[in-house]
Scaffold this active site. Structure first.
Site, PDB file in Angstrom:
ATOM      1  N   HIS B  66       0.801  -1.022   0.053  1.00  0.00           N
ATOM      2  CA  HIS B  66      -0.012   0.191  -0.206  1.00  0.00           C
ATOM      3  C   HIS B  66       1.004   1.219  -0.088  1.00  0.00           C
ATOM      4  CE1 HIS B  66      -3.555  -2.404   0.829  1.00  0.00           C
ATOM      5  NE2 HIS B  66      -2.935  -3.276   1.489  1.00  0.00           N
ATOM      6  N   LEU B  67       0.826   2.030  -0.991  1.00  0.00           N
ATOM      7  CA  LEU B  67       1.565   3.241  -1.100  1.00  0.00           C
ATOM      8  C   LEU B  67       0.963   4.617  -0.789  1.00  0.00           C
ATOM      9  CD1 LEU B  67       3.652   2.080  -4.389  1.00  0.00           C
ATOM     10  CD2 LEU B  67       4.491   1.948  -1.809  1.00  0.00           C
ATOM     11  N   ARG B  68      -0.317   4.516  -0.839  1.00  0.00           N
ATOM     12  CA  ARG B  68      -1.276   5.711  -0.143  1.00  0.00           C
ATOM     13  C   ARG B  68      -1.309   6.809  -1.161  1.00  0.00           C
ATOM     14  NH1 ARG B  68      -3.424   2.185   2.960  1.00  0.00           N
ATOM     15  NH2 ARG B  68      -2.335   1.684   4.796  1.00  0.00           N
ATOM     16  N   ASN B  98      -6.559   0.453  -2.866  1.00  0.00           N
ATOM     17  CA  ASN B  98      -7.235   1.266  -1.857  1.00  0.00           C
ATOM     18  C   ASN B  98      -6.632   2.787  -1.650  1.00  0.00           C
ATOM     19  OD1 ASN B  98      -5.249   0.323  -0.408  1.00  0.00           O
ATOM     20  ND2 ASN B  98      -6.393  -0.297   1.585  1.00  0.00           N
ATOM     21  N   ASP B 155      -8.555  -5.422  -2.298  1.00  0.00           N
ATOM     22  CA  ASP B 155      -7.780  -5.635  -1.039  1.00  0.00           C
ATOM     23  C   ASP B 155      -8.326  -4.493  -0.061  1.00  0.00           C
ATOM     24  OD1 ASP B 155      -6.311  -6.533   0.758  1.00  0.00           O
ATOM     25  OD2 ASP B 155      -4.828  -5.231   0.496  1.00  0.00           O
ATOM     26  N   HIS B 241      -2.438 -12.645   2.136  1.00  0.00           N
ATOM     27  CA  HIS B 241      -1.999 -12.969   3.454  1.00  0.00           C
ATOM     28  C   HIS B 241      -2.857 -13.770   4.208  1.00  0.00           C
ATOM     29  CE1 HIS B 241      -5.333 -10.003   3.368  1.00  0.00           C
ATOM     30  NE2 HIS B 241      -4.857  -8.981   3.111  1.00  0.00           N
ATOM     31  N   ASN B 287      -4.854  -6.614   9.841  1.00  0.00           N
ATOM     32  CA  ASN B 287      -5.986  -7.348   9.285  1.00  0.00           C
ATOM     33  C   ASN B 287      -5.636  -7.912   8.079  1.00  0.00           C
ATOM     34  OD1 ASN B 287      -8.314  -8.428   8.788  1.00  0.00           O
ATOM     35  ND2 ASN B 287      -9.518  -6.669   8.233  1.00  0.00           N
ATOM     36  N   ASP B 314       2.312  -6.693   2.684  1.00  0.00           N
ATOM     37  CA  ASP B 314       0.922  -6.050   2.958  1.00  0.00           C
ATOM     38  C   ASP B 314       1.532  -4.730   3.727  1.00  0.00           C
ATOM     39  OD1 ASP B 314      -1.334  -5.243   3.339  1.00  0.00           O
ATOM     40  OD2 ASP B 314      -1.897  -6.623   4.894  1.00  0.00           O
ATOM     41  N   HIS B 318       0.775   3.997   8.042  1.00  0.00           N
ATOM     42  CA  HIS B 318      -0.248   4.810   8.893  1.00  0.00           C
ATOM     43  C   HIS B 318       0.491   5.830   9.585  1.00  0.00           C
ATOM     44  CE1 HIS B 318      -3.731   2.636   7.770  1.00  0.00           C
ATOM     45  NE2 HIS B 318      -3.151   1.701   8.203  1.00  0.00           N
TER      46      HIS B 318
END
Ligand code: ZN
Lengths: 336, 434
Positions: B66-68, B98, B155, B241, B287, B314, B318
């Site tokens: 996840h690279l945001r 996402n 995802d 995962h 999760n 994964d 944050h």
């Protein structure tokens, strides 16, 4: 196997919370418990004028995200009886700003001079966040489904006062030797049950947890080796010297394969059941109770009941906890 | 004069069954030669790297990061996230959709993959399987595939509806790419913030059962079977995962039946259990959640016996203020790119006795194969010059504050690691050097 688990772990960072914090009964050694009981007894014997000077000029914040007349009043009166200034910040007041984080609310209270925060919060573990982020001593006054440590301490003191041959002014690992306590009801959602199930075995008691599967999953056994699950209330009661009943919220039963009448038939503590199974057992309830549901009115008011003593012990034990949090009133000299 | 010469390394290339001393010549972004030590010493290159005592291997491939960006650049950007990847030895990462907005359009995908984003390593993406990842309407698989999609996933969320998942598997099968599933039956996990079990009971937190994961995996496998039988297609399900023995059992059985199922395991799931939550450490909240020891052992067994196809991090950054909250409120996810190799070598190599070659296969050739990347994940001559050089014997401690990621949310701050990356080379460029 043990070394394997060691190998598997990441770093174990031990966070040092402010001394005097009480977040979980797991934080307390038996020596800590003993020191708290000693100061509690000393406080009760102290003249008013002397007691009210103990925390004169000290500032305590009550941060209540969940309403609780009983616990809030108990802590508030305890603080005032020691001469402290209290501020109540509650979800009902505008003081908890909408959307402000627990961390920021805590930092604000600290900046305003609060030396200790008593926290009631609907989320399990919230007191740990507050204590970590503010560095202040925090007293957990109930967090989510997790714990209510001051309740367990006052319950232990109540048992030590009422059970024959015990000493309520100090404690050791054998203080409750030979005592079996059955805790009955909604164990899953009960912070009182968790705190008691962790504390009482430390003092030598055996704890039986009782209730239907939906309110008492097998995972409860993870609380420790002093804990056993017994589904049959009558059988559990027969083995017990103390019966601690928990409040049943009707809405929790709804949706379970359990109706009220059935619950009452199987788990209510009533006069008939008490007389038949454990006529001498001490009857306890953390309140608020629902007479006629988990407990019959005559039992709540009967000679076995220690329910009022629990309430008055609440005031004394919480006074001692406040002194401990602010390192005053004898705790400076009691090495814990 | 260009090119890089890597001398005297122990070259491990699982795709070609190689584990021997070799010299490596990189030219024009490709692997030009791989020869016995000493044979390439006269090559004219801009740079020579002495890899004595070090392992030289294909750059690591992570099919789940996840690279945001776009939308949450305060947590991470494509530039910072891929810098962290390079520091961890990764030369290829696959970005999850996402973001805000969700990556569900060709324009969004092209924006993400554009050079302007400053990716340090090779970036691929799996766009959303459904519009907005809302689970209702499929995205335009064909157009997205043409624009570079290497698979499809919602995802963060599962594709819950049977009919939609079936459609997604069929559409992806026609393009020869996987549908990558976050297996969580969210009907069973409302209000849950960790694994169901004794630790959750003690902490007073609602727990996710293992069935919440396995039920979706079992459902998806049934769909595969059904599609194979009725459509004559061979859909590819990739389970993200995997964290439970129950789901692994289902996957093992499906593989035995010849269905095209692959799955990944995350380093935190084979390293930690739910005990790591300690006193509500939100850096151990993710999760699927950290599970009980029996499930951790099942993941280890799955890695050893081939049920688990690859390791994926994964990586889920944050910001500090988001993690400094009540456990139930804090977001799920930990960073993982810089700790993956160190944990894999410590736990799987030293702890479980898996060979370096096996671990490198799990982290390069296998993930590259799952998303069909040609010219990556091996050291074949002519492949992209994607290389990691590391010291397999180095013991060190990870320090979160030194992370290249914008976020520091990791349960492995200060944790012991085995194997230290010395250099990472992406298409012939040195993108990280210790
Ligand atoms: Zn996921």
């Amino acid at each position: 196997m043990a070394s394997m688990t060691q190998e598997s772990q990441g770093s174990k960072k031990i966070f040092h919370y402010a001394p005097g914090s009480l977040l979980s009964v797991a934080d307390l050694s038996v020596a800590d418990v003993s020191a708290i009981l000693t100061v509690t007894t000393r406080l009760e014997q102290m003249p008013h004028a002397q007691r009210v000077a103990l925390l004169a000029g000290r500032r305590i914040a009550l941060l209540f995200y969940e309403s609780s007349t009983r616990t809030r009043t108990s802590f508030e009166l305890a603080a005032k009886s020691l001469g402290a200034t209290t501020t109540l910040v509650s979800d009902k007041s505008s003081s908890i700003e909408k959307g402000e984080s627990l961390k920021d609310t805590g930092l604000t209270l600290r900046a305003l001079g609060a030396e200790c925060v008593i926290l009631r919060h609907p989320s399990s573990g919230a007191p740990f966040v507050l204590a970590r982020e503010t560095g202040l001593p925090v007293l957990n006054a109930g967090d989510g489904m997790h714990e209510h440590p001051s309740q367990a301490l006052l319950d232990a003191r109540t048992m030590l006062m009422r059970l024959p041959g015990r000493n309520a002014a100090k404690a050791n690992a054998k203080s409750l030797d030979g005592v079996t306590v059955v805790i009955t009801g909604d164990i899953l959602h009960s912070r009182v049950a968790r705190s008691n199930a962790l504390l009482l075995p430390q003092l030598g008691a055996k704890v039986l947890l009782c209730g239907p599967e939906q309110l008492l999953p097998e995972t409860a056994l993870g609380l420790g080796s002093g804990v056993e699950i017994v589904r049959d209330f009558d059988a559990a009661l027969r083995r017990s010297q103390v019966a601690m009943m928990l409040r049943i919220q009707k809405e929790r039963l709804a949706g379970l394969e359990l109706d009220l009448a059935d619950y009452i038939a199987r788990y209510q503590l009533n006069g008939e059941r008490l007389a038949a199974q454990a006529p001498d057992a001490l009857v306890m309830h953390p309140g608020p109770m629902i007479r006629g549901l988990e407990i019959a009115g005559d039992v709540a008011d009967g000679p076995n009941s220690a329910i009022e003593l629990q309430v008055s012990n609440g005031l004394s034990v919480r006074s001692a906890l406040l002194l401990r949090a602010l390192n005053a009133g004898g705790f400076e000299s009691v090495t814990v | 004069m260009s090119g890089i010469l890597i001398l005297n390394g122990r070259v491990i290339d699982p795709a070609n069954g190689l584990d021997e001393a070799r010299d490596l010549l990189l030219c024009d972004g490709k692997i030009a030669a791989i020869e016995k030590p000493g044979s390439l010493k006269n090559a004219e290159v801009a740079e020579t790297i002495d890899a004595s005592g070090l392992v030289v291997a294909p750059g690591l491939v992570d099919v789940h990061v996840h690279l945001r960006e776009p939308g949450q650049t305060y947590k991470e950007t494509i530039a910072t996230g891929t810098a962290a990847a390079a520091a961890g030895g990764f030369t290829t990462v696959v970005a999850m959709p996402n973001t805000i907005p969700v990556n569900d359009s060709v324009a969004g995908l092209e924006w993400m993959l554009a050079p302007e984003r400053g990716s340090v390593v090779k970036l691929f993406a799996m766009p959303a399987a459904t519009m907005g990842s809302m689970g209702a309407t499929l995205t335009d698989f064909a157009a997205l595939h043409k624009a570079g999609a290497v698979g499809f996933t919602d995802d963060g969320k599962p594709i819950l509806e049977d009919a939609i998942m079936r459609e997604a598997l069929v559409a992806a099968a026609r393009l020869g790419v996987p549908v990558s599933q976050h297996a969580e039956d969210t009907h069973l996990t409302g209000g849950c913030s960790m694994n169901y079990g004794t630790v959750a009971f003690r902490l007073g937190l609602r727990g996710m059962t293992v069935e919440a994961e396995s039920r979706i995996v079992e459902r998806d496998i049934r769909l595969l079977q059904e599609i194979e039988n009725s459509e004559g297609l061979r859909p590819h399900l990739h389970v993200q995962h995997v964290s439970t023995g129950r789901a692994l059992d289902a996957i093992r059985e499906a593989k035995a039946q010849g269905l095209h199922v692959t799955c990944e395991a995350a380093p935190h799931h084979f390293t930690l259990t739910d005990e790591a939550i300690g006193d509500y450490d939100t850096n151990a909240k993710m999760n699927p959640p950290l599970r009980a020891e029996v499930d951790r052992q099942a993941v280890l067994a799955g890695l050893a016996d081939g049920t688990v196809d690859c390791i994926a991090t994964d990586h889920a950054p944050h910001a500090a203020h988001e993690k400094e909250q009540e456990f139930e409120r804090a977001p799920n996810g930990i960073t993982g790119l810089e700790t993956a190799l160190g944990l894999a070598l410590r736990v799987l190599h030293r702890g479980q006795g898996l060979s370096l070659s096996k671990i490198l296969a799990l982290m390069s050739a296998a993930p590259a194969g799952i998303v069909s990347l040609s010219g990556r994940g091996s050291l074949s001559v002519g492949s992209f010059a994607d290389i990691v050089i590391f010291d397999p014997a180095a013991s060190w401690s990870f320090a979160a504050k030194q992370s290249r990621s914008k976020s520091k949310n990791t349960p492995f701050d200060g944790a012991p690691m085995l194997g230290r990356v010395h250099a990472t080379i992406s298409e012939g460029r040195i993108v990280f050097r210790q």
